[in-house]
Design an enzyme around this catalytic site. Structure first.
Site, mmCIF file in Angstrom:
data_model
loop_
_atom_site.group_PDB
_atom_site.id
_atom_site.type_symbol
_atom_site.label_atom_id
_atom_site.label_comp_id
_atom_site.label_asym_id
_atom_site.label_seq_id
_atom_site.Cartn_x
_atom_site.Cartn_y
_atom_site.Cartn_z
ATOM 1 N N CYS A 186 -19.921 -13.849 -67.491
ATOM 2 C CA CYS A 186 -20.289 -12.963 -68.671
ATOM 3 C C CYS A 186 -20.634 -13.886 -69.946
ATOM 4 C CB CYS A 186 -19.060 -12.236 -69.015
ATOM 5 S SG CYS A 186 -18.730 -10.998 -67.592
ATOM 6 N N LYS A 206 -20.824 -4.614 -76.323
ATOM 7 C CA LYS A 206 -20.401 -5.794 -76.034
ATOM 8 C C LYS A 206 -21.377 -6.712 -76.250
ATOM 9 C CE LYS A 206 -18.547 -8.103 -71.777
ATOM 10 N NZ LYS A 206 -18.130 -7.684 -70.265
ATOM 11 N N ASP A 260 -26.150 -9.584 -67.920
ATOM 12 C CA ASP A 260 -25.969 -10.728 -67.937
ATOM 13 C C ASP A 260 -25.796 -11.770 -66.709
ATOM 14 O OD1 ASP A 260 -23.791 -9.404 -67.070
ATOM 15 O OD2 ASP A 260 -21.920 -10.292 -68.189
ATOM 16 N N HIS A 261 -25.599 -10.932 -65.622
ATOM 17 C CA HIS A 261 -25.403 -11.325 -64.181
ATOM 18 C C HIS A 261 -25.422 -10.076 -63.312
ATOM 19 C CE1 HIS A 261 -21.462 -10.270 -64.144
ATOM 20 N NE2 HIS A 261 -21.404 -10.818 -65.219
ATOM 21 N N ASP A 284 -23.915 -5.112 -67.687
ATOM 22 C CA ASP A 284 -23.011 -6.323 -67.297
ATOM 23 C C ASP A 284 -22.988 -6.105 -65.799
ATOM 24 O OD1 ASP A 284 -20.883 -7.778 -66.624
ATOM 25 O OD2 ASP A 284 -20.034 -7.687 -68.815
ATOM 26 N N HIS A 330 -20.434 -22.201 -46.235
ATOM 27 C CA HIS A 330 -20.371 -23.501 -47.174
ATOM 28 C C HIS A 330 -18.926 -23.787 -47.958
ATOM 29 C CE1 HIS A 330 -21.346 -26.100 -50.665
ATOM 30 N NE2 HIS A 330 -22.356 -26.575 -50.167
#
Length: 523
Positions: free
Chosen positions: A75, A123, A308-309, A35, A246
């Site tokens: 997530c 998880k 996941d990221h 994760d 931005h």
């Protein structure tokens, strides 16, 4: 019936031929999903900053994807895409509370139906109804015109001493259980097995001092793991001035509580602690690899490692994920095992939805219809394979959750990263040339309008993003209104107690009015 059976056997054999397997000798499949692991650490020069021996082992004996992306940098939606093989807008996995139905079909279900002994541990986090109320409300109200800090300020926490190896006890406990399962169960199996292990690391820990609703803003490790980090290699990223950011990035910086002053030492320490947490994750991967080796299963098992990221770790004046910048959206993806090329690097952009069809190919299972991804096996097989549906030259990601005040869509192709927002009209796009600007500090959208036009056209062929943005906007208002009505007279007290409570109490009545005006436009 006989014809169907014969066709099924033919298809299984055809798929297994990809990697020189027979239908009676299918490989075991083990997937470790971390994760918040920055994918850039899995190849040079990224991994010079921290020792990751088991990831390096996978890279040397298997294949590494140099441009692998999450399909949503948060997530639950990301995991929903990985497990379902479908883009987030197709499953309407809008935020950490709105993802897949518990009975949704996953690739693990397909493996079980095809004869695999399957086991999932740790998880999962891909079904609806989880995560904190605060996380949900922040996502629902993201386009209300107020700016409130929603996260704790990122901090570091050094625990234990130079012998303290186990910091994230929960992850080590589940890793121990996975190791025991491999050692005690797999030897007696008469069919191949598929094991999924989900870890929490290197996701930052919850900051307990901020109360029960706090998010994860503490980077915690021990001297044991910090010693794996080359501190002199830890960079202090450049930041744009607030006025040059931005508007969506500025919103993220403020809501993530990163708009205050940070010393260079603070920034370097946060990054070093994060890398140490990645090293601890690598240690858990090593335990699983050792169990496979010791039981004689390693040479019969395909191992996948991903996340996941990522985590920005103070790049772009942010931590956490929820952004299309590389630190957040670029995930690791390594595959090793029988039939997979060794020491091989794939530069083609890929994403987590590709895991579903890839696993089916590994198992010799005919492809399921309706998948967004493409099998990666033709890219990494030692056998030359002609694919009827070759992988496209792009990867796609989208984000609809908290800490970003509009829906975000990212297209990665060749040297370009194109990011569109909302309906494509009211928020300006971003364009980065990653071959010349790895740090993504120069938005060149205004300099290359033709490139933006072409990439936007391609993006719209993948997703009707103005319509999706409108649907998410409508969903957010409806969900918030239902939640507000369910609270009755306690609404003001409850909403004031969420993670933004420090800023909220400064002008609670004004913020409630902002929400009321926002709700008046309910579609």
């Amino acid at each position: 019936m006989l014809r169907v059976f014969v066709l099924l056997i033919f298809n299984v054999n055809a798929y297994c031929m990809y990697l020189n397997w027979t239908s009676h000798d299918r490989p075991n499949i083990v997937m470790i999903m971390s994760d918040a692991f920055d994918g850039r650490l899995t190849f040079q020069p990224g991994n010079k900053v921290v020792q990751l021996p088991y990831i390096n082992y996978m890279r040397e004996l298997g294949s590494v994807f140099l441009n692998s992306y999450t399909n949503s940098p948060i997530c639950c939606p990301s995991r929903a895409a990985m497990w379902s093989g479908q883009f987030v807008h197709l499953t309407q996995s809008w935020n950490n509370n709105k993802c897949l139905h518990p009975n949704a079909t996953t690739w693990m279900d397909d493996l079980r139906k095809s004869g695999y002994h399957t086991h999932s541990m740790g998880k999962l986090d891909y079904t609806s109804g989880h995560h904190s109320v605060s996380n949900r409300v922040e996502a629902w109200t993201r386009d209300v015109p107020f700016l409130l800090r929603q996260e704790g300020r990122p901090v570091t926490d050094l625990v234990g001493d130079a012998s303290t190896k186990r910091v994230m006890i929960k992850d080590w406990t589940i890793t121990d259980a996975a190791v025991q399962w491999i050692r005690n169960t797999t030897a007696s199996l008469t069919q191949p097995f598929a094991l999924y292990l989900g870890l929490n690391l290197p996701h930052p820990y919850r900051t307990d001092s901020l109360g029960p609703t706090a998010g994860g803003s503490t980077f915690r490790t021990s001297p044991y793991w910090l010693n794996k980090v080359s501190y002199n290699q830890v960079s202090v990223p450049k930041w744009l001035r607030f006025k040059d950011m931005h508007p969506v990035d500025y919103y993220s910086t403020v809501t993530k509580n990163c708009s205050g002053h940070f010393t260079e030492e603070e920034i370097r320490n946060i990054r070093a602690f994060y890398y140490a947490m990645c090293a601890e994750t690598d240690g858990m991967l090593g335990e699983v690899m050792a169990a496979l080796r010791d039981t004689g299963s390693l040479n019969k098992t395909v191992v996948l490692f991903t996340s996941d990221h990522g985590d920005l770790a103070m790049e772009h004046r942010q931590f956490y994920k929820m952004s299309m910048f590389e630190g957040s959206s670029h995930v690791p993806l390594l595959i090793m095992g029988p039939g997979v090329k060794s020491g091989f690097e794939v530069s083609l952009p890929v994403s987590l939805v590709d895991i579903y069809p890839t696993v089916l190919d590994l198992a010799g299972v005919p492809q399921t219809g309706g998948l967004s991804g493409h099998s990666l096996i033709p890219l990494i097989s030692r056998v030359s394979i002609h694919s009827a549906e070759p992988h496209p030259a792009w990867a796609f990601s989208e984000y609809h959750g908290c800490n970003a005040n509009t829906s975000t869509y990212m297209l990665r192709i060749a040297e370009w990263k194109y990011i569109a927002y909302a309906d494509g009209l009211n928020v300006p796009p971003q364009l980065f040339n990653l071959s010349k600007d790895e740090s993504e500090l120069r938005n060149i959208a205004s300099q290359f309008p033709d490139v933006c036009q072409d990439l936007d056209k391609l993006l719209r062929s993948i997703v009707d993003y103005p319509s999706v943005s409108k649907s998410v906007h409508r969903y957010n208002k409806q969900q918030f209104l239902e939640w507000k009505q369910s609270l009755g007279d306690s609404y003001s007290q409850v909403i004031a107690s969420l993670r933004w409570h420090v800023d909220w109490k400064k002008d609670a009545k004004s913020y409630e009015r902002d929400i009321d005006e926002w709700l008046l436009g309910l579609d």
